[in-house]
Design an enzyme around this catalytic site. Structure first.
Site, PDB file in Angstrom:
ATOM      1  N   CYS A 147      37.502  38.466  35.260  1.00  0.00           N
ATOM      2  CA  CYS A 147      37.758  38.200  33.844  1.00  0.00           C
ATOM      3  C   CYS A 147      38.650  36.973  33.702  1.00  0.00           C
ATOM      4  O   CYS A 147      39.275  36.514  34.658  1.00  0.00           O
ATOM      5  CB  CYS A 147      38.440  39.389  33.185  1.00  0.00           C
ATOM      6  SG  CYS A 147      37.453  40.902  33.158  1.00  0.00           S
ATOM      7  N   THR A 156      48.655  40.971  31.756  1.00  0.00           N
ATOM      8  CA  THR A 156      47.335  41.522  32.060  1.00  0.00           C
ATOM      9  C   THR A 156      47.012  41.318  33.530  1.00  0.00           C
ATOM     10  O   THR A 156      47.601  40.465  34.206  1.00  0.00           O
ATOM     11  CB  THR A 156      46.247  40.888  31.166  1.00  0.00           C
ATOM     12  OG1 THR A 156      45.074  41.706  31.174  1.00  0.00           O
ATOM     13  CG2 THR A 156      45.888  39.472  31.620  1.00  0.00           C
ATOM     14  N   HIS A 183      41.582  38.685  26.806  1.00  0.00           N
ATOM     15  CA  HIS A 183      41.130  39.087  28.145  1.00  0.00           C
ATOM     16  C   HIS A 183      39.646  39.401  28.010  1.00  0.00           C
ATOM     17  O   HIS A 183      39.266  40.478  27.575  1.00  0.00           O
ATOM     18  CB  HIS A 183      41.913  40.328  28.596  1.00  0.00           C
ATOM     19  CG  HIS A 183      41.530  40.834  29.959  1.00  0.00           C
ATOM     20  ND1 HIS A 183      42.434  41.447  30.796  1.00  0.00           N
ATOM     21  CD2 HIS A 183      40.349  40.849  30.633  1.00  0.00           C
ATOM     22  CE1 HIS A 183      41.819  41.818  31.914  1.00  0.00           C
ATOM     23  NE2 HIS A 183      40.551  41.457  31.827  1.00  0.00           N
TER      24      HIS A 183
END
Length: 203
Positions: free
Chosen positions: A46, A41, A63
């Protein structure tokens, strides 16, 4: 949103840099698997929590975009979204336990929380996300054996669920604007919605 991740999953691809099959997580997603695959990712403000049972060889990644402190977080529980921290952690841990993981064996590695969004000078989103994930795991007595949180850098994270190995790359400035634009768009939509251990850097 998550399911057992098989090698034939259409979301997988072959990562040339890692020389392995991989699955790319987007914001508000999570995955749990026991397959020999990397979960990948991109993170700005985040946070991704990578949690695994080293004895069983099962693990997963989430996530999430915000701590579970917004009124809209309750709505996320009904649609299975992992965009809010507490629900994302709950989804990930419960899925691991359903697959036979033992809570007493769970270990975590956490990444992200970079303050890449300019204009947030008081308790910025990245800082809040990083603080939340450490507090949550501490309250759940899940040890954080590695972390790469905070600062101002976006990151690419790769997590190998069977071994617990994690790779982190701090992305160059040329990628900043791409991630910032994406996060501003995501947070804009949300606003209108109802330790110790080693971390490997790779290039």
């Amino acid at each position: 949103m998550a399911a057992a991740l098989a090698i034939a999953d259409p979301g997988t691809y072959f990562d040339e840099a890692l020389q392995t099959r991989a699955f790319r997580l987007l914001p508000a997603e999570y995955r749990v698997t026991d397959q020999p695959i990397a979960l990948v990712t991109l993170l700005g403000s985040c946070v991704a929590a990578c949690i695994y049972d080293p004895t069983l060889g099962v693990g997963g990644m989430n996530h999430f975009m915000l701590p579970d402190s917004e009124p809209a977080a309750l709505a996320a529980r009904s649609d299975g979204s992992a965009r809010y921290g507490a629900h994302a952690m709950e989804l990930l841990i419960n899925d691991l336990l359903k697959r036979g993981a033992r809570r007493s064996r769970l270990q975590a590695k956490v990444f992200g929380g970079g303050n890449v969004l300019r204009g947030f000078t008081s308790d910025p989103i990245g800082t809040r996300n990083a603080r939340f994930v450490l507090d949550y795991l501490g309250n759940e007595n899940i040890p954080v054996i590695a972390q790469d949180l905070g600062d101002v850098h976006p990151r690419k994270v790769c997590f190998f669920v069977q071994t617990g190995r994690a790779l982190v790359r701090h992305l160059p400035v040329t990628r900043d604007e791409e991630i910032v634009r994406a996060e501003r768009a995501l947070y804009g939509r949300l606003s209108h919605a109802p330790v110790s251990g080693s971390v490997e850097l790779f290039s």
